[in-house]
Design a protein around this motif. Sequence first.
Motif, PDB file in Angstrom:
ATOM      1  N   ILE A 134      33.423  42.511  49.215  1.00 57.07           N
ATOM      2  CA  ILE A 134      33.821  41.677  48.080  1.00 57.07           C
ATOM      3  C   ILE A 134      35.276  41.233  48.245  1.00 57.07           C
ATOM      4  O   ILE A 134      35.626  40.078  47.985  1.00 57.07           O
ATOM      5  CB  ILE A 134      33.581  42.375  46.722  1.00 57.07           C
ATOM      6  CG1 ILE A 134      34.013  41.492  45.543  1.00 57.07           C
ATOM      7  CG2 ILE A 134      34.338  43.700  46.635  1.00 57.07           C
ATOM      8  CD1 ILE A 134      33.284  40.198  45.416  1.00 57.07           C
ATOM      9  N   CYS A 188      23.861  42.607  38.722  1.00 61.33           N
ATOM     10  CA  CYS A 188      24.629  42.282  39.930  1.00 61.33           C
ATOM     11  C   CYS A 188      24.373  43.361  40.979  1.00 61.33           C
ATOM     12  O   CYS A 188      24.866  44.488  40.856  1.00 61.33           O
ATOM     13  CB  CYS A 188      26.122  42.221  39.612  1.00 61.33           C
ATOM     14  SG  CYS A 188      27.115  41.957  41.105  1.00 61.33           S
ATOM     15  N   ASN A 195      32.579  42.073  34.065  1.00 61.08           N
ATOM     16  CA  ASN A 195      31.880  40.805  33.844  1.00 61.08           C
ATOM     17  C   ASN A 195      32.450  39.763  34.811  1.00 61.08           C
ATOM     18  O   ASN A 195      31.715  38.941  35.344  1.00 61.08           O
ATOM     19  CB  ASN A 195      31.981  40.347  32.385  1.00 61.08           C
ATOM     20  CG  ASN A 195      30.852  40.920  31.538  1.00 61.08           C
ATOM     21  OD1 ASN A 195      29.748  40.405  31.541  1.00 61.08           O
ATOM     22  ND2 ASN A 195      31.124  42.026  30.847  1.00 61.08           N
ATOM     23  N   GLN A 196      33.755  39.855  35.065  1.00 62.33           N
ATOM     24  CA  GLN A 196      34.376  38.941  36.025  1.00 62.33           C
ATOM     25  C   GLN A 196      33.949  39.280  37.454  1.00 62.33           C
ATOM     26  O   GLN A 196      33.461  38.423  38.196  1.00 62.33           O
ATOM     27  CB  GLN A 196      35.898  39.048  35.882  1.00 62.33           C
ATOM     28  CG  GLN A 196      36.689  38.441  37.012  1.00 62.33           C
ATOM     29  CD  GLN A 196      37.983  39.224  37.290  1.00 62.33           C
ATOM     30  OE1 GLN A 196      38.654  39.694  36.380  1.00 62.33           O
ATOM     31  NE2 GLN A 196      38.353  39.357  38.552  1.00 62.33           N
ATOM     32  N   MET A 197      34.071  40.556  37.831  1.00 58.30           N
ATOM     33  CA  MET A 197      33.770  40.956  39.217  1.00 58.30           C
ATOM     34  C   MET A 197      32.292  40.749  39.576  1.00 58.30           C
ATOM     35  O   MET A 197      31.970  40.333  40.686  1.00 58.30           O
ATOM     36  CB  MET A 197      34.174  42.412  39.466  1.00 58.30           C
ATOM     37  CG  MET A 197      35.666  42.697  39.387  1.00 58.30           C
ATOM     38  SD  MET A 197      36.713  41.700  40.524  1.00 58.30           S
ATOM     39  CE  MET A 197      36.159  42.313  42.144  1.00 58.30           C
ATOM     40  N   ASN A 198      31.389  41.022  38.609  1.00 57.61           N
ATOM     41  CA  ASN A 198      29.957  40.807  38.854  1.00 57.61           C
ATOM     42  C   ASN A 198      29.704  39.354  39.251  1.00 57.61           C
ATOM     43  O   ASN A 198      28.976  39.066  40.203  1.00 57.61           O
ATOM     44  CB  ASN A 198      29.121  41.068  37.596  1.00 57.61           C
ATOM     45  CG  ASN A 198      28.986  42.524  37.179  1.00 57.61           C
ATOM     46  OD1 ASN A 198      28.507  42.802  36.074  1.00 57.61           O
ATOM     47  ND2 ASN A 198      29.409  43.468  37.994  1.00 57.61           N
ATOM     48  N   LYS A 199      30.272  38.414  38.493  1.00 60.80           N
ATOM     49  CA  LYS A 199      29.997  37.000  38.744  1.00 60.80           C
ATOM     50  C   LYS A 199      30.601  36.541  40.065  1.00 60.80           C
ATOM     51  O   LYS A 199      30.046  35.675  40.740  1.00 60.80           O
ATOM     52  CB  LYS A 199      30.481  36.125  37.599  1.00 60.80           C
ATOM     53  CG  LYS A 199      29.946  36.516  36.237  1.00 60.80           C
ATOM     54  CD  LYS A 199      28.432  36.712  36.220  1.00 60.80           C
ATOM     55  CE  LYS A 199      27.957  37.283  34.888  1.00 60.80           C
ATOM     56  NZ  LYS A 199      26.478  37.313  34.841  1.00 60.80           N
ATOM     57  N   LEU A 200      31.748  37.120  40.437  1.00 67.98           N
ATOM     58  CA  LEU A 200      32.371  36.752  41.716  1.00 67.98           C
ATOM     59  C   LEU A 200      31.535  37.275  42.886  1.00 67.98           C
ATOM     60  O   LEU A 200      31.337  36.564  43.880  1.00 67.98           O
ATOM     61  CB  LEU A 200      33.803  37.290  41.781  1.00 67.98           C
ATOM     62  CG  LEU A 200      34.774  36.594  40.832  1.00 67.98           C
ATOM     63  CD1 LEU A 200      36.121  37.317  40.798  1.00 67.98           C
ATOM     64  CD2 LEU A 200      34.981  35.133  41.213  1.00 67.98           C
ATOM     65  N   ALA A 201      31.025  38.491  42.767  1.00 68.89           N
ATOM     66  CA  ALA A 201      30.179  39.042  43.830  1.00 68.89           C
ATOM     67  C   ALA A 201      28.918  38.205  44.004  1.00 68.89           C
ATOM     68  O   ALA A 201      28.484  37.903  45.123  1.00 68.89           O
ATOM     69  CB  ALA A 201      29.819  40.495  43.515  1.00 68.89           C
ATOM     70  N   GLY A 249      35.032  33.397  37.088  1.00 72.33           N
ATOM     71  CA  GLY A 249      35.234  34.826  36.848  1.00 72.33           C
ATOM     72  C   GLY A 249      36.072  35.072  35.613  1.00 72.33           C
ATOM     73  O   GLY A 249      35.755  35.924  34.774  1.00 72.33           O
TER      74      GLY A 249
END
Lengths: 132, 132, 132, 132, 132, 132
Positions: free
Chosen positions: C35, C80, D112-118, E109
């Motif tokens: 990541i 995710c 919530n931010q990291m999930n969407k970036l991954a 994000g």
Amino acid sequence: MSTVKLVDEHTDDPKVRVVFEDIKATKKIDRVPNIWRALATHPEHLELCWTRLKAIMASGKVDALTKEIIALAVSATNGCNYCINSHTAAVQRLGLDNEGLGEVLAVVGLFNQMNKLADAYQVEPDILPTPR
Amino acid sequence: MSTVKLVDEHTDDPKVRVVFEDIKATKKIDRVPNIWRALATHPEHLELCWTRLKAIMASGKVDALTKEIIALAVSATNGCNYCINSHTAAVQRLGLDNEGLGEVLAVVGLFNQMNKLADAYQVEPDILPTPR
Amino acid sequence: MSTVKLVDEHTDDPKVRVVFEDIKATKKIDRVPNIWRALATHPEHLELCWTRLKAIMASGKVDALTKEIIALAVSATNGCNYCINSHTAAVQRLGLDNEGLGEVLAVVGLFNQMNKLADAYQVEPDILPTPR
Amino acid sequence: MSTVKLVDEHTDDPKVRVVFEDIKATKKIDRVPNIWRALATHPEHLELCWTRLKAIMASGKVDALTKEIIALAVSATNGCNYCINSHTAAVQRLGLDNEGLGEVLAVVGLFNQMNKLADAYQVEPDILPTPR
Amino acid sequence: MSTVKLVDEHTDDPKVRVVFEDIKATKKIDRVPNIWRALATHPEHLELCWTRLKAIMASGKVDALTKEIIALAVSATNGCNYCINSHTAAVQRLGLDNEGLGEVLAVVGLFNQMNKLADAYQVEPDILPTPR
Amino acid sequence: MSTVKLVDEHTDDPKVRVVFEDIKATKKIDRVPNIWRALATHPEHLELCWTRLKAIMASGKVDALTKEIIALAVSATNGCNYCINSHTAAVQRLGLDNEGLGEVLAVVGLFNQMNKLADAYQVEPDILPTPR
């Protein structure tokens, strides 16, 4: 790959054995699906989940095919691959063909669109149910 | 409050008038619901949305009540207040009582739970549809 | 496959090198997880993300295991896969066994169900916090 | 406004009475919260939901405060107003102050931010749990 | 694997042929992408979806690159792998490099985080649009 | 109502004052919006959020209006009322009229629909970006 070791279908754990047998008898299958083998890593939770699903999915005022259609609609909206696969198989077994499946998924797609538009414009509800 | 001024039901815009009349005739109502009045701020998009919804929601292999049940299931899963209200009203009008509504929502709740558990354990699909 | 080429762990980019070293030192690992290598395709954003995560995940009033449990709960709710895997590994390393994991995921499943039911019935809040 | 008439707290329905009393006794409160009164429009489903929640939310390897924190994290991720309110009240009652609440919600926002970036970079999982 | 057999690109079905040809001509490609071949299992729905997408994605006040950026932002927020891949390819073809992609995804994000924080604290709207 | 007392705009807390002043100076406004006053109940988190947002929302390869459009698209997809309102106001201030707003939201609605259809049919990605 699952994050836990799937519990063996022929496990010695008595609590799990009871549930595994009930799943196979109720669904008329001879394998225990993966989701139940994963949940079996916490036997009390497995039992809670299975007894709840069994009660809710039994035919009532709403028939079995409609319940599986709802399951598929929710699973598609949530993007859950495991459940999309198993509930597509279920509605097929209950007689829904590609045309029927296309109709169901068209409604799913349509309302994912309409929901977001209603939120995006912050539209105030005006079609209200009559609370009974 | 909506983020745009809802277009007047008696608007002069010919493209919008045509759609508004068709909505009222098709749904057998005498008011234009708010969502359509908001969408009417972009007449071409209003027309695309309405013609699409009209075609998809017409009875086919899947009947009208089942389609409204799917709409409600999707709207509840997405938490869209406007749509939860209007589709609860719709299933009521089509004859679903509190017991039937409870059954439908029980399935919605159950699969929101089961979907997340299947994802959480990263369970591999094993119940597969037969592609036709 | 990732949509960008993962930045090499031994990159020359000084901004990225600093962050990569800090990640490995902080997490006591010797590889840079994928990541971060993907985010490194925009070095300023990588730095923003890492410094933020490092600050927020440090133990405070809420301890490290609880923070990783929250991360897992959010990731499971969002479906995710990357994060479900890495945070399940994290809670395992911090001592959570299958029974504890089962309890955590039972709560995750339960509230995904309860949330949708509360929305579906449009229930008005009545249990309110006391704003402080 | 709820889409169904909330069942009266002093209802004659024996199945519902039993559950209402158990809710009040277990939670040490003297009112029945709205969500349970809405679910009571389908008494069997009410019973399934309550017995399940009671079992899952009892302290186990994971303590009561952590379970309420998970409930809040899920509810915030899902944007469920009813549940955000009731679980914020719950964590307050269990001793979490604004600083602790801020830490919890910081983790919720972060993932919530990291999930969407991954997901956005389609990053392949490389930190894997050890299945047990 | 898809849950339905993807319709052959050289199908005899006249309704589907018309749409397939229009897709290839509009997008200047010589293969029909999988999503359209899956939707083609219900030819009327395929036609509704394609005509709608073609109209909405045409350049208007908002240019083509911005529309593809919106598509990517929505797809990343929803975690749809098929769409994340195809719309990342689309923005690349329209000239967005890794730096631009990183900026776009940073915003995605960021607002997935900010949305959940605003919900979690139940913040009342105070920055309001001026309805026009 | 917010779950915490919004911190007073004229607070004595030095860390919060610095951020509040920077927010007003950067956004050229004379009130501190509610979301920042809620986040201020945890001053370190407020600072992390604001510095991150300020850096990410600054014009870069992607201009300010496009970034606000992305923010609105994400907020509409997530159904966050606070953010839908504030980012609709933002795109209006940057010159987007009802026609432009309609185009943006049409794309948002369209891809919420297409995402769910791609997931529902479990379509395999075939339009792939070229990793750079």
